[in-house]
Design an enzyme around this catalytic site. Structure first.
Site, PDB file in Angstrom:
ATOM      1  N   GLU A  60      47.790  33.585   5.792  1.00  0.00           N
ATOM      2  CA  GLU A  60      46.380  33.517   6.175  1.00  0.00           C
ATOM      3  C   GLU A  60      46.153  32.535   7.323  1.00  0.00           C
ATOM      4  O   GLU A  60      45.348  32.807   8.225  1.00  0.00           O
ATOM      5  CB  GLU A  60      45.526  33.134   4.969  1.00  0.00           C
ATOM      6  CG  GLU A  60      45.349  34.244   3.945  1.00  0.00           C
ATOM      7  CD  GLU A  60      46.595  34.474   3.100  1.00  0.00           C
ATOM      8  OE1 GLU A  60      46.733  35.581   2.537  1.00  0.00           O
ATOM      9  OE2 GLU A  60      47.426  33.545   3.009  1.00  0.00           O
ATOM     10  N   PHE A  83      41.572  38.853  -0.017  1.00  0.00           N
ATOM     11  CA  PHE A  83      40.569  38.422  -0.991  1.00  0.00           C
ATOM     12  C   PHE A  83      40.055  37.059  -0.535  1.00  0.00           C
ATOM     13  O   PHE A  83      40.811  36.268   0.019  1.00  0.00           O
ATOM     14  CB  PHE A  83      41.155  38.286  -2.402  1.00  0.00           C
ATOM     15  CG  PHE A  83      41.479  39.585  -3.067  1.00  0.00           C
ATOM     16  CD1 PHE A  83      40.555  40.200  -3.920  1.00  0.00           C
ATOM     17  CD2 PHE A  83      42.709  40.201  -2.873  1.00  0.00           C
ATOM     18  CE1 PHE A  83      40.843  41.402  -4.542  1.00  0.00           C
ATOM     19  CE2 PHE A  83      43.008  41.404  -3.484  1.00  0.00           C
ATOM     20  CZ  PHE A  83      42.076  42.003  -4.316  1.00  0.00           C
ATOM     21  N   ASP A  85      39.582  34.586  -2.194  1.00  0.00           N
ATOM     22  CA  ASP A  85      40.369  33.576  -2.890  1.00  0.00           C
ATOM     23  C   ASP A  85      41.600  33.143  -2.095  1.00  0.00           C
ATOM     24  O   ASP A  85      42.158  32.058  -2.337  1.00  0.00           O
ATOM     25  CB  ASP A  85      40.855  34.125  -4.235  1.00  0.00           C
ATOM     26  CG  ASP A  85      39.772  34.829  -5.013  1.00  0.00           C
ATOM     27  OD1 ASP A  85      39.244  35.833  -4.497  1.00  0.00           O
ATOM     28  OD2 ASP A  85      39.457  34.406  -6.134  1.00  0.00           O
ATOM     29  N   TYR A  86      42.044  33.977  -1.149  1.00  0.00           N
ATOM     30  CA  TYR A  86      43.252  33.685  -0.386  1.00  0.00           C
ATOM     31  C   TYR A  86      42.970  32.941   0.917  1.00  0.00           C
ATOM     32  O   TYR A  86      43.882  32.695   1.704  1.00  0.00           O
ATOM     33  CB  TYR A  86      43.986  34.990  -0.028  1.00  0.00           C
ATOM     34  CG  TYR A  86      44.444  35.823  -1.191  1.00  0.00           C
ATOM     35  CD1 TYR A  86      44.462  35.330  -2.494  1.00  0.00           C
ATOM     36  CD2 TYR A  86      44.880  37.131  -0.986  1.00  0.00           C
ATOM     37  CE1 TYR A  86      44.872  36.112  -3.555  1.00  0.00           C
ATOM     38  CE2 TYR A  86      45.309  37.923  -2.040  1.00  0.00           C
ATOM     39  CZ  TYR A  86      45.295  37.415  -3.318  1.00  0.00           C
ATOM     40  OH  TYR A  86      45.715  38.199  -4.367  1.00  0.00           O
ATOM     41  N   HIS A 129      41.079  36.217  -8.068  1.00  0.00           N
ATOM     42  CA  HIS A 129      40.612  37.359  -7.287  1.00  0.00           C
ATOM     43  C   HIS A 129      39.105  37.572  -7.455  1.00  0.00           C
ATOM     44  O   HIS A 129      38.601  38.666  -7.219  1.00  0.00           O
ATOM     45  CB  HIS A 129      41.333  38.646  -7.707  1.00  0.00           C
ATOM     46  CG  HIS A 129      42.806  38.635  -7.442  1.00  0.00           C
ATOM     47  ND1 HIS A 129      43.701  37.965  -8.250  1.00  0.00           N
ATOM     48  CD2 HIS A 129      43.537  39.214  -6.458  1.00  0.00           C
ATOM     49  CE1 HIS A 129      44.922  38.139  -7.774  1.00  0.00           C
ATOM     50  NE2 HIS A 129      44.854  38.889  -6.696  1.00  0.00           N
TER      51      HIS A 129
END
Length: 337
Positions: A60, A83, A85-86, A129
């Protein structure tokens, strides 16, 4: 007029933008050949080639870092974080580089990148997630933060985001990808093909960033919300009979403060709703602004309904998710207050 799911509307926005502007490029993990984990980029590589829609390594920070370099050299990257979350490995690149370029260069450079990320719960994604980290971005000067609640808005707002000269965080509530969700998980979901907001015009249209939408007129109280919770708020108003005026903020930064103040001054009551955790959530900022600008018109305490201060549970997802029952209770208590 064609009806689209939110996924199709997001894809159409990128398609329109890529067709009109050769500097727009799309990339991310599995975004190219595979078409994205949610298929939001399906067909774009075939149409525009591997130079403009391509896969990135599982990094990322690398995705966002490369996008910043591209933007500094004249491109307009629209990248996907698989996501929300990432996004944490890329947070340094987003906040310390992308958000600061205009300021630190005295306007010599801008950073026209759009960072798409599916957000929120309601799909049994568990703690890694299902997060809603929008407040982490609204704290950062130099960013814009957008969260649509329907396909029509998703396309128009994403086109505006891609055309914007500064970095935009574009958060897509994944529970809304295929249809509006009112919080009743035990009922069939109405598809966007049967919903008015599923009607999406062909071609280019843009919705200005920083403009809220009034999705329900009312005089009893004002309910401020965005994303999936717009549909939960509508369900709660219908089930309780509270004459609520519901504002879909759509953009958290810049924020349509004028619309908020006008509505709260009219109703005298305010409920704030979001899916993210309560403590330090964006609702706290909204409550402070309402108290500052509408204090003498308030007839009851401002109430917030949000996720609990705990990691998003898998087995007890619907106990965490702010559903119509919790929202309705807050609305009734506000009317009594």
């Amino acid at each position: 007029m064609a009806r689209m799911t939110m996924i199709e509307a997001v894809r159409d926005a990128m398609d329109v933008s890529m067709g009109q502007d050769p500097s727009v490029v799309v990339f991310g993990e599995d975004v190219g050949y595979f078409g994205g984990v949610f298929r939001a980029t399906q067909g774009l590589q075939e149409k525009y080639g591997r130079d403009r829609c391509f896969d990135a390594p599982i990094s990322e920070s690398g995705i966002v870092g490369a996008a910043i370099g591209m933007a500094a050299n004249g491109l307009r990257p629209c990248v996907e974080i698989q996501f929300a979350d990432y996004m944490y490995p890329a947070y340094d690149q987003i906040t310390q580089e992308a958000a600061r370029i205009r300021y630190r260069s005295n306007g010599d450079f801008t950073c026209p990148i759009t960072i798409r990320m599916p957000t929120g719960g309601g799909i049994f994604g568990g703690q890694t997630h299902s997060q809603s980290p929008e407040a982490l971005f609204t704290h950062v000067s130099g960013l814009k933060v957008v969260i649509p609640s329907n396909p029509y808005d998703a396309k128009g707002l994403l086109i505006s985001a891609i055309e914007d000269p500064d970095p935009v965080i574009f958060m897509e509530p994944k529970r809304l990808y295929n249809g509006p969700f009112d919080g009743h998980h035990d009922r069939p979901v109405t598809p966007w093909s049967k919903h008015d907001a599923g009607e999406v015009p062909a071609g280019r249209y843009a919705i200005p960033l920083g403009k809220a939408a009034k999705v329900r007129e009312g005089s009893g109280l004002t309910l401020l919300t965005y994303g999936t919770m717009v549909h939960v708020a509508l369900a709660a108003a219908a089930e309780t009979g509270v004459d609520a005026e519901i504002l879909d903020l759509r953009t958290l930064l810049p924020l349509d403060l004028d619309a908020i103040v006008e509505s709260v001054n009219k109703t005298g009551r305010c409920v704030i709703l979001h899916e993210a955790t309560l403590t330090s959530g964006f609702g706290g900022e909204l409550a402070a602004l309402v108290a500052q600008h509408c204090f003498y018109r308030l007839e009851a305490p401002i109430r917030r309904v949000a996720g609990w201060d705990t990691p998003y549970p898998h087995a007890q997802e619907w106990a965490y998710f702010p559903g119509p029952a919790r929202v309705g209770q807050a609305m009734l208590e506000t009317m009594e207050g």
